[in-house]
Design a protein around this motif. Structure first.
Motif, short mmCIF file in Angstrom:
data_model
loop_
_atom_site.label_atom_id
_atom_site.label_comp_id
_atom_site.label_asym_id
_atom_site.label_seq_id
_atom_site.Cartn_x
_atom_site.Cartn_y
_atom_site.Cartn_z
N PHE A 172 34.01 42.02 35.53
CA PHE A 172 34.83 41.76 36.13
C PHE A 172 35.45 43.07 36.74
O PHE A 172 35.59 44.10 36.10
N PRO A 173 35.52 43.17 38.31
CA PRO A 173 35.88 44.45 38.87
C PRO A 173 37.19 44.80 38.40
O PRO A 173 38.18 44.04 38.23
N VAL A 174 37.46 46.02 38.02
CA VAL A 174 38.71 46.52 37.75
C VAL A 174 39.66 46.86 39.01
O VAL A 174 39.25 47.62 39.69
N VAL A 175 40.70 46.22 38.86
CA VAL A 175 41.78 46.26 39.93
C VAL A 175 42.53 47.27 39.67
O VAL A 175 43.49 47.35 38.73
N SER A 188 32.92 46.63 27.63
CA SER A 188 32.44 48.00 27.95
C SER A 188 33.00 48.31 29.50
O SER A 188 33.20 47.14 30.09
N LEU A 189 32.95 49.44 29.97
CA LEU A 189 33.18 49.85 31.45
C LEU A 189 31.77 50.06 31.98
O LEU A 189 31.25 51.30 31.47
N VAL A 190 31.53 49.68 33.06
CA VAL A 190 30.09 49.92 33.77
C VAL A 190 30.58 50.25 35.32
O VAL A 190 31.05 49.33 35.76
N ASP A 191 30.43 51.46 35.51
CA ASP A 191 30.84 51.89 36.95
C ASP A 191 32.23 51.58 36.96
O ASP A 191 33.23 51.87 36.31
N SER A 192 32.49 50.37 37.98
CA SER A 192 34.13 50.19 38.26
C SER A 192 34.37 48.90 37.85
O SER A 192 35.28 48.21 38.24
N SER A 193 33.53 48.25 36.89
CA SER A 193 33.72 47.03 36.36
C SER A 193 34.00 46.88 34.77
O SER A 193 33.33 47.79 34.00
N LEU A 194 34.65 45.86 34.36
CA LEU A 194 34.80 45.52 32.90
C LEU A 194 33.76 44.59 32.70
O LEU A 194 33.51 43.53 33.11
N VAL A 195 32.83 45.00 31.75
CA VAL A 195 32.06 43.92 31.12
C VAL A 195 32.16 43.46 29.78
O VAL A 195 32.57 44.16 28.76
N ALA A 196 32.01 42.14 29.48
CA ALA A 196 32.36 41.44 28.43
C ALA A 196 31.79 40.15 28.57
O ALA A 196 31.89 39.27 29.07
N GLY A 197 30.83 39.97 27.22
CA GLY A 197 30.35 38.90 26.88
C GLY A 197 29.17 38.36 27.95
O GLY A 197 29.04 37.07 28.43
N ILE A 208 49.17 45.96 36.16
CA ILE A 208 48.29 45.23 37.39
C ILE A 208 47.55 44.25 37.00
O ILE A 208 46.61 44.40 36.01
N ASP A 209 47.75 43.20 37.44
CA ASP A 209 47.17 41.80 36.89
C ASP A 209 45.67 42.01 37.58
O ASP A 209 45.27 42.14 38.60
N GLN A 210 44.76 41.63 36.50
CA GLN A 210 43.13 41.51 36.87
C GLN A 210 42.78 40.46 37.32
O GLN A 210 41.32 40.31 37.35
N GLY A 211 43.49 39.29 37.63
CA GLY A 211 42.91 38.35 38.44
C GLY A 211 42.76 37.05 37.68
O GLY A 211 42.57 37.17 36.20
N ASP A 212 42.61 35.86 38.19
CA ASP A 212 42.34 34.32 37.41
C ASP A 212 41.14 34.74 36.78
O ASP A 212 41.03 33.92 35.40
N ALA A 213 39.77 35.32 36.97
CA ALA A 213 38.51 35.00 36.39
C ALA A 213 38.60 35.65 35.11
O ALA A 213 38.20 35.10 33.92
N ALA A 214 39.26 37.07 34.99
CA ALA A 214 39.39 37.67 33.59
C ALA A 214 40.30 37.06 32.84
O ALA A 214 40.23 36.92 31.62
#
Length: 264
Positions: A72-75, A59-68, A93-99
């Motif tokens: 993860f901040p949306v880039v 889901s999207l909360v403010d400017s972040s993607l929330v999962a489990g 646009i790559d969303q980074g290593d953590a995602a």
């Protein structure tokens, strides 16, 4: 006819979440399928080959993607990698290593999470052309409850178990349809202050046979019953209407659907 439900799918192929209202851009409900998972070659993942994606419900909360439980901040802009959706080749646009690590663990496959670039202009085909993000082909998918009721009656007559609406992953669920599949005949309509136009009937793949709660394939329904009365002349079966956005705005659950033009 009125809007009974609105569903946004932040990541192509993953689970969606209902909203009471949504801004509608030329590409569809805002943030709908503007992200996707890609393999090491940049090819998109889908439930066709990875049905477990259905059980992932970001889901999207403010400017972040929330999962489990992870966030993860949306880039919105940054390093871009080549990506492929069917025959379309573009960039993400790559969303980074953590995602990437989280979703690789979730699908048990090496993946990267990407988002559409801010300058993306991916054009679609159909009776009405337009723009789209990472969706398979068109901006919005509309399905009426009457169509699902009619299908489930046929499934029950064949001794099967009825299926829920989420098997078909619609964006707009319609109630009050005069008859099953009346949405197929809509050519232009206004919902809220948004104008939509018909693009094409939705030809279904194997995804409706995936249980969207468990992420496990549990066919042969509903495809088996659809094949008895909804065959497309060019192959496959159809269920639902794909539309393009002609005028942007906002739509909400409870909005009346004013049909400006029906199929002649």
């Amino acid at each position: 006819m009125i809007v009974a439900d609105l569903i946004v799918y932040p990541i192509k192929g993953c689970g969606g979440f209902s909203v009471t209202s949504s801004a509608v851009d030329l590409t569809g409900l805002r943030n709908d399928r503007m992200m996707m998972l890609v393999d090491d070659e940049g090819v998109f993942l889908s439930q066709r080959k990875v049905p477990a994606m259905a059980a992932l419900r970001p889901s999207l909360v403010d400017s972040s993607l929330v999962a489990g439980g992870e966030s993860f901040p949306v880039v919105l802009d940054g390093p871009r990698i080549p990506v492929v959706v069917h025959t379309w080749n573009g960039l993400g646009i790559d969303q980074g290593d953590a995602a990437a690590e989280y979703f690789s663990d979730a699908v048990k496959k090496s993946v990267r999470l990407v988002r559409t670039p801010p300058d993306l202009r991916r054009e679609t085909t159909g009776e009405t052309s337009g723009l789209v993000g990472y969706a398979d082909g068109n901006a919005l998918l509309l399905i009426s409850r009457s169509s699902l009721d009619g299908l489930n009656e046929r499934i029950l007559d064949r001794g099967g178990e009825p299926v829920p609406m989420n098997r078909f992953r619609p964006n707009v669920v319609v109630s009050g349809s005069p008859e099953p599949h009346a949405e197929d005949a809509v050519r232009r309509a206004v919902i809220g202050d948004v104008e939509l136009a018909y693009a094409k009937d939705c030809v279904r793949c194997a995804v409706p046979m995936v249980d969207q709660e468990t992420g496990v394939k549990s066919g042969p329904e509903p495809i088996r019953s659809l094949a008895t009365y909804r065959r497309d002349p060019d192959g496959g079966v159809t269920f639902g209407m794909k539309a393009q956005v002609v005028r942007t705005g906002t739509i909400a659950v409870g909005d009346k659907i004013d049909v400006l033009e029906w199929r002649r």
